[in-house]
Design an enzyme around this catalytic site. Structure first.
Site, PDB file in Angstrom:
ATOM      1  N   GLU A 124       7.730 -41.473   8.752  1.00  0.00           N
ATOM      2  CA  GLU A 124       8.632 -42.321   7.961  1.00  0.00           C
ATOM      3  C   GLU A 124       9.942 -42.580   8.697  1.00  0.00           C
ATOM      4  OE1 GLU A 124       7.905 -43.946   5.380  1.00  0.00           O
ATOM      5  OE2 GLU A 124       6.259 -42.925   4.359  1.00  0.00           O
ATOM      6  N   ARG A 142      10.923 -46.398   9.761  1.00  0.00           N
ATOM      7  CA  ARG A 142      12.067 -46.955   9.028  1.00  0.00           C
ATOM      8  C   ARG A 142      13.351 -46.916   9.853  1.00  0.00           C
ATOM      9  NH1 ARG A 142      11.215 -45.784   2.596  1.00  0.00           N
ATOM     10  NH2 ARG A 142       9.089 -45.000   2.684  1.00  0.00           N
ATOM     11  N   ASP A 170      -4.402 -46.453   7.428  1.00  0.00           N
ATOM     12  CA  ASP A 170      -4.051 -47.871   7.608  1.00  0.00           C
ATOM     13  C   ASP A 170      -3.367 -48.266   8.913  1.00  0.00           C
ATOM     14  OD1 ASP A 170      -1.777 -46.499   6.821  1.00  0.00           O
ATOM     15  OD2 ASP A 170      -1.466 -47.616   4.967  1.00  0.00           O
ATOM     16  N   GLU A 205       2.380 -55.062   0.736  1.00  0.00           N
ATOM     17  CA  GLU A 205       1.188 -55.335   1.550  1.00  0.00           C
ATOM     18  C   GLU A 205       0.482 -56.640   1.200  1.00  0.00           C
ATOM     19  OE1 GLU A 205       2.465 -51.311   1.828  1.00  0.00           O
ATOM     20  OE2 GLU A 205       1.762 -52.361   0.027  1.00  0.00           O
ATOM     21  N   THR A 222       5.083 -51.469  11.222  1.00  0.00           N
ATOM     22  CA  THR A 222       4.456 -51.330   9.908  1.00  0.00           C
ATOM     23  C   THR A 222       5.475 -51.294   8.770  1.00  0.00           C
ATOM     24  OG1 THR A 222       2.633 -50.192   8.775  1.00  0.00           O
ATOM     25  CG2 THR A 222       4.362 -48.808   9.775  1.00  0.00           C
TER      26      THR A 222
END
Length: 643
Positions: free
Chosen positions: A268, A272, A401, A535, A621
């Site tokens: 994360e 981010r 994913d 998404e 992503t």
């Protein structure tokens, strides 16, 4: 050593000492001494002890040296390369002279120790005359000096690297007034989300828009790291909200500190923070973002200290200690986490010239290439100690994913030169299509999950990104299957739109089933929530870019209206707990990815294609755009990370 040199060490609490009434003003009978007092007193006692013990040492003149770690002072260095043949006679005939000089050195040392001892005592007496407030102020001043020195050390300039050719940063204004009006509405929603975060959650990771206060989750540890600020920067920039962008930049420059005792998610924080900082750097050219990204990356590197080089899921930013989530299969690392570092780490090596980041992610790739894959599928769990797969659960949704996404994007980001990544992507997609993709009785194409030899006919909201991925990877497919994969992307987009359209709020659930007569609908109560996820809109945008079919803008506008109607509150935007309820309750969280991804993809959907064109930019992503590293206009080939 004199006492002032110890000031930066002040910081521990020690038990209170009662010095009596004459030592301090009459605050109370027993007072806590400042840490600095204690250090000075301990130092004085230590020096006294050394000074006294000095006279009980054996006669050092009988030895070749006085062994207090002072060899460089007390032993003459003889250059044997010059006049070395005289060394023996020097040792014999010069021995008396050497012993005399040795005694002089000892006497000088005694005098120095006595002087230091007296100086320390005098300084201690001076300190004891000051009030407690004065001493605390001095200590704080010294601490501030140390902090500033550390900041200067961490902020050393990075080597200059030519920026890639950056195209389409400040464009995209649609000519159609209707489309322009919709785009402006999305910009207004961004401003509403940002302004309320600015007012009620500034510096916190996220916002609770109903309680109107800061919010955080365990993925960010226990520190206020301003996740929303970092995540939102590039969205603010491309929307032209430059005042807000500068506010965020100023906070990052002054307050974003990674030397905190906080355990964070490596995945994360990478997507981010490092992704967000790198994107902000490339868009704005402001060095502070690059410097902060590199500082943070250095804090993540200890997570790779495992027997296999597969990183831990979490790492303490201060201690460097890593561990995995307790719920992950037998202490395993997660495919979508350790497999979603490549884009950011390649850019880190490019910008710094340090191959360590590139080598870390390439090591992961090499290890995965050597492993057997059941049915050609990658299980979601891998043990970082043993290098073996955990339970055989494969998903293109959560846990899996973005691993597949980053294989494709590694190829695109390399200007399509990383053919190894493209082959891994093509192999994986063929296995996914064979084992996981099915058509429901009602004709909806969905991607299920493989669990221990069984296909679960359930699809998550997270999996809906795959429609855009298939479209993005269509060009360059094996066997001229570009049309096939573009069609597959369209079918996934349609299925995910149905998951939205079949709810009361016209917002999609977290997961939906394809069993019996139930299709594209959530069955369990704990799968009916919508937490502002991006998404589905991400796939609409990619499909729009590659087809310009107006239905994708229509579907995107439906989602925009639903979010504005059902998720907007006076203090920002909140997720909802049941998309099938006409009067839903809120979860009271404005996720940072709502500003980073959802609103960005909506804005791009209603912008012209010349804003962040896909030939020049690859989105990580978390929707942070990173430039394609075209070999023709960078120094990439000369970068040691790529030799």
């Amino acid at each position: 050593m004199s006492a002032p040199a110890l000031l930066p060490l002040a910081g521990r609490r020690l038990p209170a000492l009662n010095l009596g009434a004459s030592s301090f003003p009459h605050h109370r009978a027993t007072l806590r001494l400042s840490e600095k007092f204690i250090l000075l007193l301990i130092l004085s006692a230590f020096i006294t002890l050394c000074f006294g013990a000095f006279f009980f040492l054996p006669d050092s003149s009988k030895h070749k040296r006085f062994d207090l770690g002072l060899e460089d002072v007390l032993i003459p260095h003889v250059d044997t390369s010059k006049g070395g043949k005289h060394l023996g006679s020097f040792l014999i005939h010069g021995q008396g002279h050497d012993e005399h000089r040795h005694r002089e050195e000892e006497e000088r040392l005694r005098i120095k120790i006595r002087a230091d001892h007296e100086k320390a005592l005098e300084e201690a007496k001076e300190k004891l005359k000051k009030s407690r407030d004065e001493i605390q102020a001095e200590i704080q001043t010294e601490k501030n000096k140390v902090v500033q020195e550390l900041k200067k050390k961490d902020s050393k300039p990075l080597p200059p690297v030519p920026l890639p050719n950056l195209v389409g940063i400040n464009s995209g204004e649609p000519a159609d007034p209707d489309i322009r009006e919709k785009r402006n509405k999305i910009k207004e929603m961004m401003k509403h989300a940002w302004d309320n975060y600015r007012q009620y959650g500034w510096g916190h990771n996220e916002l609770k828009p109903i309680a109107r206060k800061g919010h955080s989750t365990n993925i960010f540890g226990n520190s206020q790291m301003g996740a929303t600020i970092v995540d939102a920067l590039d969205t603010l920039y491309i929307m032209g909200l430059r005042d807000e962008f500068r506010e965020g930049q100023e906070w990052i420059d002054k307050n974003l500190d990674f030397s905190v005792n906080s355990e964070v998610s490596v995945f994360e924080v990478n997507i981010r923070f490092i992704g967000g900082l790198l994107a902000a750097y490339y868009l704005s050219g402001q060095e502070v973002f690059k410097i902060k990204a590199v500082q943070l990356a250095g804090k993540l590197l200890p997570a790779f200290n495992t027997p296999t080089g597969i990183p831990w899921a979490m790492v303490n930013l201060k201690s460097g200690v890593g561990r995995n989530w307790g719920w992950a299969s037998a202490g395993s690392s997660i495919l979508a986490e350790f497999g979603t570092l490549h884009m950011e780490f390649v850019h880190l090596s490019y910008l710094t010239g340090d191959p360590v980041y590139y080598n870390k992610v390439m090591h992961i790739r090499k290890l995965l290439q050597k492993m057997d894959r059941p049915n050609g599928l990658y299980p979601n769990y891998l043990n970082p100690r043993t290098g073996r797969w955990g339970q055989h659960h494969t998903s293109v949704g959560g846990l899996g994913d973005s691993f597949y996404e980053y294989l494709l994007k590694a190829w695109l980001m390399s200007d399509k030169t990383d053919t190894e990544a493209r082959k891994m992507y093509d192999d994986a997609i063929e296995a996914i299509e064979k084992h996981l993709i099915r058509k429901s009785n009602g004709g909806l194409t969905f991607i299920g999950e493989w669990k221990n030899g069984h296909l679960e006919r359930k699809m998550g909201h997270l999996t809906c990104f795959a429609g855009g991925m298939f479209a993005l990877g269509a060009d360059g497919s094996r066997d001229d299957k570009a049309g096939h994969y573009l069609q597959l992307g369209a079918e996934i987009a349609h299925t995910c739109h149905e998951s939205y359209d079949r709810t009361t709020l016209k917002l999609g659930p977290e997961a939906f089933k394809f069993d019996g007569g139930v299709e594209a609908v959530a069955v369990r109560q704990n799968e009916k929530y919508y937490i502002l996820r991006p998404e589905v809109i991400e796939t609409y945008w990619y499909m729009w870019r590659f087809t310009h079919d107006p239905k994708y803008r229509q579907w995107g506008w439906e989602a925009t209206q639903a979010i504005d109607k059902y998720c907007r509150v006076s203090g920002g935007f909140s997720g909802v707990k049941d998309v099938y309820s006409s009067s839903p309750t809120y979860d009271d969280v404005q996720q940072s990815f709502f500003l980073a991804e959802t609103l960005k993809y909506l804005y791009l959907l209603f912008s012209n294609d010349d804003l962040l064109p896909l030939d020049n930019w690859v989105f990580n992503t978390e929707a942070h755009p990173l430039p394609v590293l075209h070999l023709a206009n960078t120094t990439l080939s000369g970068n040691p990370a790529y030799r």
